[in-house]
Write an enzyme that holds these catalytic residues in place. Structure first.
Site, mmCIF file in Angstrom:
data_model
loop_
_atom_site.group_PDB
_atom_site.id
_atom_site.type_symbol
_atom_site.label_atom_id
_atom_site.label_comp_id
_atom_site.label_asym_id
_atom_site.label_seq_id
_atom_site.Cartn_x
_atom_site.Cartn_y
_atom_site.Cartn_z
ATOM 1 C CG ASN A 1 -2.065 1.171 1.242
ATOM 2 O OD1 ASN A 1 -3.053 1.110 0.499
ATOM 3 N ND2 ASN A 1 -1.644 2.029 2.011
ATOM 4 C CD GLU A 2 -1.192 5.892 0.362
ATOM 5 O OE1 GLU A 2 -2.111 6.612 -0.086
ATOM 6 O OE2 GLU A 2 -0.849 6.052 1.788
ATOM 7 C CD GLU B 1 -5.878 4.669 -0.013
ATOM 8 O OE1 GLU B 1 -5.716 6.077 0.759
ATOM 9 O OE2 GLU B 1 -5.017 3.762 0.443
ATOM 10 C CD1 TRP C 1 -3.568 12.449 5.574
ATOM 11 C CD2 TRP C 1 -2.648 14.204 4.407
ATOM 12 N NE1 TRP C 1 -4.071 12.516 4.015
ATOM 13 C CE2 TRP C 1 -3.417 13.744 3.468
ATOM 14 C CE3 TRP C 1 -1.493 15.355 3.971
ATOM 15 C CZ2 TRP C 1 -3.118 13.953 2.003
ATOM 16 C CZ3 TRP C 1 -1.462 15.475 2.638
ATOM 17 C CH2 TRP C 1 -2.542 14.877 2.065
ATOM 18 C CD GLU D 1 -5.194 6.767 7.651
ATOM 19 O OE1 GLU D 1 -4.793 7.450 6.775
ATOM 20 O OE2 GLU D 1 -5.210 5.483 7.733
ATOM 21 C CG HIS E 1 -9.139 10.031 6.208
ATOM 22 N ND1 HIS E 1 -9.853 9.745 5.137
ATOM 23 C CD2 HIS E 1 -7.624 10.399 5.351
ATOM 24 C CE1 HIS E 1 -9.079 9.831 4.088
ATOM 25 N NE2 HIS E 1 -8.142 10.344 4.086
#
Length: 667
Positions: free
Chosen positions: A150-151, A308, A316, A356, A359
């Protein structure tokens, strides 16, 4: 896409993390996903600690139930290898796998991506997890795609530990035939940096002065390749056990991320995916969405997936703003307009605990009695109405050169100006094209340019000989090339090209600069015609080119600031400064009209236009960013897909609204 995604229409969903919730909540998730029109979710992204409680002992019971539940409700799974967040027991056993920063501090576990990309222990554990996961779920009917990691590089793009140093030396041995070649490439006769043994070479750790530029550049290249090798290793394991299932990982093509050279990464993905988040401080973040979408489409060579995005605020940034009325819909459909065949969010259900928790999500803390939820349901209906758009491509006669090596090199320390930012310079040239509704692709310097009328290189400080020759040959053969200041200055090793600036492009541009005059942050100079310029100026002499614009004041009054040169059958323009927005817009408008480039469609100011080309029809996206209704001419006998309305020559787009018009190709 080298392997297709087995999800009908435009895929819709987000990151699903049911392990964060009691199992009785899962049934409600299924019901609400059906209401929202969700067709695919990403699962298992951060579940390593739950799947492997201790080394070599696995518990897949929870994931079994999750995948079975998704399949029974007709929802596809993008199944992730959870290797972005190793569990605590791994680091207790392998503390040397923790990353070390530039100042020599070894970081601790306790967040995510706290591993050294070159750690053999991490690689072994990650590949073991990928194989066990792949073998267990290779034939599960819910699984339609592998989501690897992921990322990559989001938090650990660089590790300066001794293990990384050894891996860096191995990478350098592959790049250079000998130490003598490396010493030449790095210019190590400067400051007594000559190396007599490979083991003397370290990562560019914190030192007393400015590190060697080529050393730093090769380090960035190595770090990108080190992470790419991890992706390839996991992909190869999964391809072995499930060769028909496509694999992806989520890129981060957005304003503030530059760690990876995605031109090298993209060919290794079956399906290119991207994460994109808005910058709260950007008053026109819709431009960054378009730029990012065009770049990702160009990397993919066609349709791609938005893996995403946010339904509202992220968590963030210094200040995380909510989205305004209609913005969620405009954002999502703008990605579709730029080639996305799937729209997904982080995350499905807003977390109540963890880093998060603030978020936004598809199902917010407020639940279904919320504007976000109503917007999410509406978007699901919109995407169902746009199912036929899937697979259609973009059309562009303008290419903008984008190169990560040039970006890294430009932003190294000890430049003539520390005020230059690659992304900002490219966006400054992209923005007038976006406002005019001109379709744009992004290209590497060495790309095939034969399908374009106009190529723009706003910022190409570093370019190798092949890339420079490719761009100048494009103009020589009849194309129009426009080059921005401080381009062509250094070669692939970051060595200055001698004989005058702008180096590689001097002959094609018909100019020569002998001295650079960067401007202070609060300084500007006048341009004839009434404009102004900031950031940069240079003492330029014509050697065949004609002056289009000159400076009207300052130390370079009367010196050309913009030039045009007839080069072969085409033309080569040079913009030797950073004009104000109005002046740059007028200049680029003149250049593109000379090149014969027309907008996708004439539209009122503030209405974004984009076109996707299907087999026998075109899909015209009209996104109204204004507070007033707009009317745009369309082909006769067209259909607005979101409402099903038949159109007779024009489309009305409400304030803040979107229209997607199917036009017959022969109309």
């Amino acid at each position: 896409m080298s392997l297709p995604l087995n999800v009908p229409g435009i895929a819709y969903g987000g990151d699903y993390n049911p392990e964060q919730w009691p199992e009785e909540v899962w049934a409600e998730d299924m019901r609400l996903m059906a209401e929202a029109g969700v067709t695919m979710v990403s699962v298992n992204i951060f579940s390593w600690a739950l799947l492997e409680p201790t080394e070599g002992e696995y518990d897949f019971s929870r994931l079994d139930r999750i995948l079975d539940l998704l399949h029974s409700h007709g929802i596809a799974a993008d199944l992730a290898t959870p290797t972005a967040a190793p569990p605590a027991w791994f680091f207790v056993k392998h503390p040397d796998a923790l990353p070390v920063d530039r100042d020599g501090r070894r970081l601790s576990y306790g967040s995510r991506q706290t591993f050294c990309p070159s750690s053999p222990a991490y690689r072994e554990a990650a590949l073991r997890m990928a194989r066990v996961l792949g073998e267990r779920y290779a034939d599960h009917p819910a699984v339609v795609m592998w989501h690897i990691h992921n990322e990559y590089g989001c938090h650990n793009a660089e590790c300066y530990c001794d293990t990384s140093a050894e891996a860096f030396r191995g990478w350098l041995r592959d790049r250079y035939d000998s130490l003598a070649e490396l010493n030449h490439a790095w210019g190590t006769t400067f400051w007594s940096q000559w190396y007599y043994d490979w083991d003397q070479i370290l990562p560019p750790r914190a030192t007393g002065a400015v590190p060697n530029p080529t050393h730093q550049l090769d380090w960035r290249r190595f770090c990108s390749d080190a992470l790419l090798s991890l992706y390839e290793a996991e992909r190869d394991v999964l391809s072995e056990v499930a060769p028909a299932t496509p694999a992806t990982t989520n890129f981060m093509v957005m304003f503030n991320f530059d760690a990876l050279d995605y031109w090298r990464w993209a060919p290794e993905l079956d399906i290119v995916s991207n994460d994109h988040y808005l910058q709260s401080a950007d008053p026109e973040s819709q431009i960054d969405i378009a730029l990012s979408g065009d770049l990702v489409r160009s990397l993919a060579g066609g349709p791609w997936l938005l893996m995403e995005h946010s339904t509202g605020a992220v968590n963030w940034q210094p200040v995380n703003r909510a989205k305004t009325a209609g913005e969620l819909r405009r954002n999502a459909l703008a990605h579709v307009a730029r080639g996305a065949d799937g729209i997904a969010y982080f995350q499905w259900r807003a977390a109540k605990a963890g880093a998060e928790q603030w978020h936004s999500a598809m199902l917010p803390h407020a639940g279904t009695d919320s504007q976000i939820w109503r917007d999410v349901v509406q978007l699901g209906a919109d995407l169902r109405a746009l199912a036929e758009v899937r697979g259609s491509t973009g059309t562009a006669e303008v290419a903008v050169v984008w190169d990560w090596n040039a970006r890294w090199a430009l932003e190294l320390p000890s430049q003539p100006s520390g005020e230059l930012r690659f992304h900002d310079l490219v966006r400054a040239w992209y923005e007038p094209l976006w406002r005019a509704g001109v379709a744009v692709d992004f290209v590497r310097p060495d790309a095939d340019l034969s399908s374009y009328r106009l190529v723009l290189a706003p910022s190409l400080y570093l370019v190798d000989e092949a890339g420079a020759a490719n761009l100048t040959t494009f103009a020589e053969r009849g194309g129009t090339l426009a080059v921005g200041f401080h381009s062509g200055m250094v070669d692939a090793n970051c060595h200055v090209r001698l004989g005058g600036y702008p180096g590689a492009f001097r002959k094609a541009l018909g100019i020569r600069t002998d001295e650079l005059f960067p401007l202070l942050p609060d300084q500007s100079v006048g341009l004839d015609g009434g404009g102004t310029a900031t950031l940069w100026s240079e003492r330029l002499r014509l050697e065949g080119a004609e002056a289009v614009t000159t400076y009207t004041d300052g130390p370079l009054a009367g010196v050309p600031a913009v030039t045009r040169n007839a080069h072969g059958a085409g033309a080569a323009w040079y913009v030797a400064t950073h004009p104000d927005t109005v002046t740059l817009t007028a200049l680029l408008d003149r250049i593109r009209k000379e090149a014969g480039v027309e907008p996708v469609r004439t539209a009122p100011e503030g209405v974004e236009t984009a076109l996707r080309r299907g087999q026998d029809c075109d899909y015209l996206f009209l996104i109204n960013h204004t507070d007033r209704e707009a009317e745009i001419q369309v082909a006769p006998e067209s259909t607005e897909l979101l409402t099903g309305e038949r159109l007779s020559g024009s489309a009305r787009v409400p304030a803040g609204g979107v229209a997607v018009v199917r036009e017959r190709r022969d109309a």
